[in-house]
Design a protein around this motif. Structure first.
Motif, PDB file in Angstrom:
ATOM      1  N   ALA A  14       0.833  -1.205   0.000  1.00  0.00           N
ATOM      2  CA  ALA A  14       0.000   0.000   0.000  1.00  0.00           C
ATOM      3  C   ALA A  14       0.868   1.256   0.000  1.00  0.00           C
ATOM      4  CB  ALA A  14      -0.946  -0.003   1.200  1.00  0.00           C
ATOM      5  N   LEU A  15       1.958   1.229   0.756  1.00  0.00           N
ATOM      6  CA  LEU A  15       2.866   2.380   0.810  1.00  0.00           C
ATOM      7  C   LEU A  15       3.520   2.613  -0.555  1.00  0.00           C
ATOM      8  CD1 LEU A  15       4.163   4.582   2.531  1.00  0.00           C
ATOM      9  CD2 LEU A  15       5.929   2.925   3.149  1.00  0.00           C
ATOM     10  N   ASP A  16       3.976   1.540  -1.190  1.00  0.00           N
ATOM     11  CA  ASP A  16       4.568   1.672  -2.527  1.00  0.00           C
ATOM     12  C   ASP A  16       3.554   2.204  -3.529  1.00  0.00           C
ATOM     13  OD1 ASP A  16       7.032   0.807  -1.639  1.00  0.00           O
ATOM     14  OD2 ASP A  16       6.731  -1.278  -2.286  1.00  0.00           O
ATOM     15  N   LEU A  17       2.327   1.702  -3.448  1.00  0.00           N
ATOM     16  CA  LEU A  17       1.269   2.172  -4.341  1.00  0.00           C
ATOM     17  C   LEU A  17       0.978   3.649  -4.107  1.00  0.00           C
ATOM     18  CD1 LEU A  17      -0.880   1.554  -6.486  1.00  0.00           C
ATOM     19  CD2 LEU A  17      -2.372   0.775  -4.626  1.00  0.00           C
ATOM     20  N   MET A  18       0.910   4.044  -2.836  1.00  0.00           N
ATOM     21  CA  MET A  18       0.663   5.448  -2.506  1.00  0.00           C
ATOM     22  C   MET A  18       1.772   6.342  -3.042  1.00  0.00           C
ATOM     23  SD  MET A  18       0.920   7.537   1.001  1.00  0.00           S
ATOM     24  CE  MET A  18       2.664   7.404   0.730  1.00  0.00           C
ATOM     25  N   LYS A  19       3.032   5.908  -2.883  1.00  0.00           N
ATOM     26  CA  LYS A  19       4.158   6.697  -3.387  1.00  0.00           C
ATOM     27  C   LYS A  19       4.067   6.858  -4.898  1.00  0.00           C
ATOM     28  CE  LYS A  19       7.493   5.175   0.078  1.00  0.00           C
ATOM     29  NZ  LYS A  19       8.720   4.368   0.240  1.00  0.00           N
ATOM     30  N   PHE A  20       3.731   5.781  -5.589  1.00  0.00           N
ATOM     31  CA  PHE A  20       3.609   5.842  -7.037  1.00  0.00           C
ATOM     32  C   PHE A  20       2.519   6.827  -7.456  1.00  0.00           C
ATOM     33  CE2 PHE A  20       1.369   4.385 -10.855  1.00  0.00           C
ATOM     34  CZ  PHE A  20       2.388   4.508 -11.781  1.00  0.00           C
ATOM     35  N   ILE A  21       1.364   6.718  -6.838  1.00  0.00           N
ATOM     36  CA  ILE A  21       0.243   7.607  -7.191  1.00  0.00           C
ATOM     37  C   ILE A  21       0.576   9.049  -6.831  1.00  0.00           C
ATOM     38  CG2 ILE A  21      -2.163   8.183  -6.665  1.00  0.00           C
ATOM     39  CD1 ILE A  21      -2.610   5.135  -6.291  1.00  0.00           C
ATOM     40  N   ASN A  23       3.464  10.507  -6.600  1.00  0.00           N
ATOM     41  CA  ASN A  23       4.440  11.046  -7.553  1.00  0.00           C
ATOM     42  C   ASN A  23       3.816  11.298  -8.914  1.00  0.00           C
ATOM     43  OD1 ASN A  23       6.664  11.184  -5.847  1.00  0.00           O
ATOM     44  ND2 ASN A  23       7.211   9.064  -6.229  1.00  0.00           N
ATOM     45  N   THR A  24       2.920  10.415  -9.324  1.00  0.00           N
ATOM     46  CA  THR A  24       2.276  10.557 -10.628  1.00  0.00           C
ATOM     47  C   THR A  24       1.404  11.809 -10.691  1.00  0.00           C
ATOM     48  OG1 THR A  24       2.290   8.167 -10.957  1.00  0.00           O
ATOM     49  CG2 THR A  24       0.755   9.441 -12.298  1.00  0.00           C
ATOM     50  N   ILE A  25       0.641  12.051  -9.624  1.00  0.00           N
ATOM     51  CA  ILE A  25      -0.244  13.222  -9.630  1.00  0.00           C
ATOM     52  C   ILE A  25       0.378  14.411  -8.911  1.00  0.00           C
ATOM     53  CG2 ILE A  25      -2.330  11.861  -9.884  1.00  0.00           C
ATOM     54  CD1 ILE A  25      -2.891  12.246  -6.937  1.00  0.00           C
TER      55      ILE A  25
END
Length: 66
Positions: A14-21, A23-25
């Motif tokens: 979940a933390l990796d997913l949050m970081k990706f999102i 950074n993307t937005i």
């Protein structure tokens, strides 16, 4: 499998997913300075960004846990 290991793995995903999102937005990125103006972040803006990041993490964790 130990249940605590599974929960920890979900939190990491979940933390990796949050970081990706984030950074993307571009959540919590400083605004670009324009000529004559510095890129200062007002305290209320920082609090809003923290709230957005925490909400995003909660949503990511919920998605990972299914």
């Amino acid at each position: 499998m130990d249940q605590s290991l599974g929960a920890r793995r979900n939190e990491d995903i979940a933390l990796d997913l949050m970081k990706f999102i984030a950074n993307t937005i571009q959540i919590a990125k400083p605004a670009a300075a324009s000529t004559g103006f510095g890129a200062s972040t007002a305290p209320h803006k920082t609090e809003e960004q923290v709230t957005q990041i925490l909400d995003l993490y909660a949503r990511c964790k919920k998605a990972v846990e299914g």
